[in-house]
Design a protein around this motif. Structure first.
Motif, PDB file in Angstrom:
ATOM      1  N   ASP A 104     -40.025 -28.898  75.971  1.00 22.88           N
ATOM      2  CA  ASP A 104     -40.838 -30.056  76.347  1.00 22.88           C
ATOM      3  C   ASP A 104     -40.581 -30.477  77.792  1.00 22.88           C
ATOM      4  N   ALA A 105     -39.414 -30.173  78.296  1.00 18.70           N
ATOM      5  CA  ALA A 105     -39.046 -30.587  79.652  1.00 18.70           C
ATOM      6  C   ALA A 105     -37.985 -29.644  80.199  1.00 18.70           C
ATOM      7  N   LEU A 106     -37.863 -29.637  81.527  1.00 15.55           N
ATOM      8  CA  LEU A 106     -36.878 -28.789  82.194  1.00 15.55           C
ATOM      9  C   LEU A 106     -36.092 -29.619  83.198  1.00 15.55           C
ATOM     10  N   VAL A 107     -34.781 -29.433  83.180  1.00 24.35           N
ATOM     11  CA  VAL A 107     -33.903 -29.993  84.208  1.00 24.35           C
ATOM     12  C   VAL A 107     -33.335 -28.809  84.985  1.00 24.35           C
ATOM     13  N   HIS A 108     -33.687 -28.717  86.257  1.00 27.05           N
ATOM     14  CA  HIS A 108     -33.258 -27.569  87.055  1.00 27.05           C
ATOM     15  C   HIS A 108     -32.123 -27.971  87.983  1.00 27.05           C
ATOM     16  N   LEU A 109     -30.915 -27.526  87.647  1.00 29.76           N
ATOM     17  CA  LEU A 109     -29.710 -27.834  88.410  1.00 29.76           C
ATOM     18  C   LEU A 109     -29.055 -26.597  89.011  1.00 29.76           C
ATOM     19  N   ALA A 110     -29.439 -25.407  88.573  1.00 31.15           N
ATOM     20  CA  ALA A 110     -28.741 -24.175  88.958  1.00 31.15           C
ATOM     21  C   ALA A 110     -28.853 -23.913  90.454  1.00 31.15           C
ATOM     22  N   ALA A 111     -27.731 -23.543  91.061  1.00 28.38           N
ATOM     23  CA  ALA A 111     -27.709 -23.201  92.484  1.00 28.38           C
ATOM     24  C   ALA A 111     -26.306 -22.771  92.868  1.00 28.38           C
ATOM     25  N   ILE A 112     -26.198 -22.018  93.966  1.00 31.37           N
ATOM     26  CA  ILE A 112     -24.922 -21.913  94.660  1.00 31.37           C
ATOM     27  C   ILE A 112     -24.711 -23.296  95.264  1.00 31.37           C
ATOM     28  N   PRO A 113     -23.627 -24.011  94.928  1.00 30.99           N
ATOM     29  CA  PRO A 113     -23.579 -25.455  95.162  1.00 30.99           C
ATOM     30  C   PRO A 113     -23.323 -25.921  96.589  1.00 30.99           C
ATOM     31  N   VAL A 114     -22.767 -25.070  97.445  1.00 34.59           N
ATOM     32  CA  VAL A 114     -22.461 -25.478  98.818  1.00 34.59           C
ATOM     33  C   VAL A 114     -22.510 -24.263  99.723  1.00 34.59           C
ATOM     34  N   ASN A 115     -22.639 -24.515 101.020  1.00 38.05           N
ATOM     35  CA  ASN A 115     -22.485 -23.442 101.984  1.00 38.05           C
ATOM     36  C   ASN A 115     -21.027 -22.973 102.008  1.00 38.05           C
ATOM     37  N   GLY A 116     -20.834 -21.697 102.306  1.00 36.60           N
ATOM     38  CA  GLY A 116     -19.499 -21.155 102.506  1.00 36.60           C
ATOM     39  C   GLY A 116     -18.989 -20.290 101.383  1.00 36.60           C
ATOM     40  N   LEU A 117     -19.565 -20.433 100.177  1.00 39.78           N
ATOM     41  CA  LEU A 117     -19.108 -19.602  99.064  1.00 39.78           C
ATOM     42  C   LEU A 117     -19.567 -18.162  99.231  1.00 39.78           C
ATOM     43  N   VAL A 118     -20.735 -17.996  99.837  1.00 42.04           N
ATOM     44  CA  VAL A 118     -21.292 -16.692 100.178  1.00 42.04           C
ATOM     45  C   VAL A 118     -21.866 -16.834 101.582  1.00 42.04           C
ATOM     46  N   PRO A 119     -22.257 -15.751 102.246  1.00 44.43           N
ATOM     47  CA  PRO A 119     -22.849 -15.897 103.574  1.00 44.43           C
ATOM     48  C   PRO A 119     -24.059 -16.842 103.557  1.00 44.43           C
ATOM     49  N   ASP A 120     -24.325 -17.454 104.692  1.00 51.32           N
ATOM     50  CA  ASP A 120     -25.336 -18.501 104.769  1.00 51.32           C
ATOM     51  C   ASP A 120     -26.718 -18.062 104.304  1.00 51.32           C
ATOM     52  N   ALA A 121     -27.152 -16.890 104.761  1.00 53.78           N
ATOM     53  CA  ALA A 121     -28.476 -16.424 104.353  1.00 53.78           C
ATOM     54  C   ALA A 121     -28.525 -16.174 102.854  1.00 53.78           C
ATOM     55  N   ALA A 122     -27.421 -15.691 102.291  1.00 55.74           N
ATOM     56  CA  ALA A 122     -27.381 -15.442 100.852  1.00 55.74           C
ATOM     57  C   ALA A 122     -27.501 -16.742 100.065  1.00 55.74           C
ATOM     58  N   THR A 123     -26.920 -17.816 100.579  1.00 53.69           N
ATOM     59  CA  THR A 123     -27.064 -19.123  99.924  1.00 53.69           C
ATOM     60  C   THR A 123     -28.532 -19.510  99.841  1.00 53.69           C
ATOM     61  N   PHE A 124     -29.232 -19.407 100.967  1.00 52.52           N
ATOM     62  CA  PHE A 124     -30.652 -19.759 100.991  1.00 52.52           C
ATOM     63  C   PHE A 124     -31.467 -18.839 100.086  1.00 52.52           C
ATOM     64  N   HIS A 125     -31.282 -17.530 100.233  1.00 50.02           N
ATOM     65  CA  HIS A 125     -32.086 -16.585  99.460  1.00 50.02           C
ATOM     66  C   HIS A 125     -31.889 -16.780  97.961  1.00 50.02           C
ATOM     67  N   ASN A 126     -30.652 -16.936  97.537  1.00 49.54           N
ATOM     68  CA  ASN A 126     -30.390 -17.143  96.111  1.00 49.54           C
ATOM     69  C   ASN A 126     -31.035 -18.428  95.615  1.00 49.54           C
ATOM     70  N   ASN A 127     -30.765 -19.541  96.312  1.00 47.47           N
ATOM     71  CA  ASN A 127     -31.198 -20.830  95.797  1.00 47.47           C
ATOM     72  C   ASN A 127     -32.709 -21.004  95.808  1.00 47.47           C
ATOM     73  N   ILE A 128     -33.352 -20.521  96.844  1.00 50.53           N
ATOM     74  CA  ILE A 128     -34.813 -20.681  96.895  1.00 50.53           C
ATOM     75  C   ILE A 128     -35.478 -19.766  95.869  1.00 50.53           C
ATOM     76  N   THR A 129     -34.910 -18.579  95.647  1.00 49.61           N
ATOM     77  CA  THR A 129     -35.452 -17.681  94.625  1.00 49.61           C
ATOM     78  C   THR A 129     -35.296 -18.279  93.233  1.00 49.61           C
ATOM     79  N   VAL A 130     -34.103 -18.773  92.941  1.00 50.59           N
ATOM     80  CA  VAL A 130     -33.843 -19.378  91.632  1.00 50.59           C
ATOM     81  C   VAL A 130     -34.747 -20.580  91.397  1.00 50.59           C
ATOM     82  N   SER A 131     -34.914 -21.422  92.412  1.00 49.96           N
ATOM     83  CA  SER A 131     -35.740 -22.619  92.233  1.00 49.96           C
ATOM     84  C   SER A 131     -37.212 -22.275  92.108  1.00 49.96           C
TER      85      SER A 131
END
Length: 276
Positions: free
Chosen positions: A66-93
Motif C-alpha cells: 500500500d505504501a513505500l518508505v525508501h531509506l536505502a542508500a550508501i549513507p555518507v561520502n567516504g565509504l566508497v569512492p565519490d562517484a560510486a556513492t552517487f551512482h549507487n544511490n541514484i540508481t537505487v532511488s
C-alpha cells in the motif's frame, strides 16, 4: 497498511520498522542484509528487475504494497569512492521510485538529507534557521539527494494520486549514542550540521506522520529535533558561525538552526526525545 521499507537494516530503517509495526502496520523490509523471516526479503535494489518483482509480490511475504518508505542508500561520502556513492544511490532511488510507480504504489516517503541544503555549510546559508526553500549540494551524496528530489517532483505528475514526501533528515542519533553530546559545549560541535540532530526513534515517527498525512503531489520537509544539539543559545551560535547571515526575529533560545517549523505546523510532528 502494508508498507515496504527499503534499507530496513540501517539505523533509521530499524527504528522506522519498529515504529510502523507498533502503529499496527504490516511491514516488509527490503535490504541486502537482514534477519530472514516473514517481515523481510533480501533484495539488490541496484537491480530494477529484483526491485519491481519485490514490490509487486513475494511468495510467503506479501501480495502487494500500500505504501513505500525508501531509506536505502550508501549513507555518507567516504565509504566508497565519490562517484560510486552517487551512482549507487541514484540508481537505487530511481529503481525504487520507478518500480513503485509501475507497481501502482501511490504513497511514498523518501529519505532526503541535510546534505541537499548546504552541508557542511562552509558557505553560509541565506538565512537562519535554514528552511526547505534552500537547496545546495556540496558533495556527491548531497548531489544524489538533490537529483532524487527532482525525480520525485516529476514522477508525481505521472499519476494524479501519487504522493511523494521527501524528508530531509539531519544526523540520526541512536538511543545508545547520546554520549556524543558530552562535547555539546565545544564551540564548533556539530557546526557542519548547523547544530542539528534527530533521535532515530523520532526519525521513525516522522516517517509515520508523513505516511498518515500523505496527499497527492510532492513535498519536502526538514526532520530534526526542535532543540539544538549545542549548550549555547542558538542566537549566539548563529552569530559565531555565520556572522553575516540574517536570523529570524522569533528564533527560540535553543531552537534548531535547521528549521523544523514546516513539519511541525503542517504535519504536527513533535519529536519525543531530547538529549538535554
Amino acid at each position: 497498511m502494508r508498507i515496504g521499507v527499503t534499507g530496513s537494516g540501517g539505523k533509521l530503517g530499524r527504528a522506522t520498522v519498529e515504529r510502523l509495526r507498533a502503529d499496527g502496520h504490516d511491514v516488509i523490509g527490503f535490504d541486502l542484509a537482514g534477519t530472514p523471516g516473514r517481515g523481510f526479503t533480501r533484495v539488490d535494489l541496484t537491480d530494477f528487475g529484483q526491485t519491481l518483482d519485490a514490490f509487486l509480490s513475494v511468495t510467503a511475504r506479501h501480495d502487494g504494497l500500500d505504501a513505500l518508505v525508501h531509506l536505502a542508500a550508501i549513507p555518507v561520502n567516504g565509504l566508497v569512492p565519490d562517484a560510486a556513492t552517487f551512482h549507487n544511490n541514484i540508481t537505487v532511488s530511481f529503481n525504487a521510485l520507478f518500480a513503485a510507480h509501475r507497481a501502482g504504489i501511490r504513497t511514498i516517503v523518501l529519505a532526503s538529507s541535510i546534505t541537499a541544503m548546504g552541508f557542511p555549510f562552509e558557505e553560509a546559508p541565506p538565512s537562519l534557521p535554514v528552511d526547505e526553500a534552500y537547496t545546495s549540494a556540496n558533495n556527491t551524496y548531497g548531489l544524489g539527494k538533490v537529483a532524487e528530489e527532482a525525480i520525485a517532483a516529476q514522477l508525481v505528475r505521472w499519476h494524479p494520486e501519487t504522493s511523494i514526501t521527501a524528508l530531509r533528515f539531519t544526523n540520526v542519533v541512536a538511543a545508545d549514542e547520546y554520549a556524543t553530546f558530552e562535547r555539546a559545549a565545544e564551540p564548533d560541535y556539530r557546526r557542519d550540521l548547523v547544530g542539528s540532530w534527530i533521535d532515530a526513534r523520532d526519525g521513525g515517527l516522522a516517517v509515520a506522520v508523513a505516511l498518515a498525512a500523505a496527499q497527492p503531489g510532492f513535498e519536502v520537509y526538514n526532520v530534526a529535533a526542535p532543540g539544538s544539539g549545542n549548550t549555547q543559545p542558538s542566537r549566539e551560535v548563529a552569530a559565531r558561525w555565520f556572522p553575516e547571515t540574517p536570523v529570524a526575529d522569533d528564533l527560540g533560545e535553543f531552537e534548531s538552526l535547521m528549521s523544523t517549523r514546516k513539519i511541525r505546523e503542517r504535519l504536527g510532528f513533535v519529536a519525543e526525545h531530547d538529549w538535554r
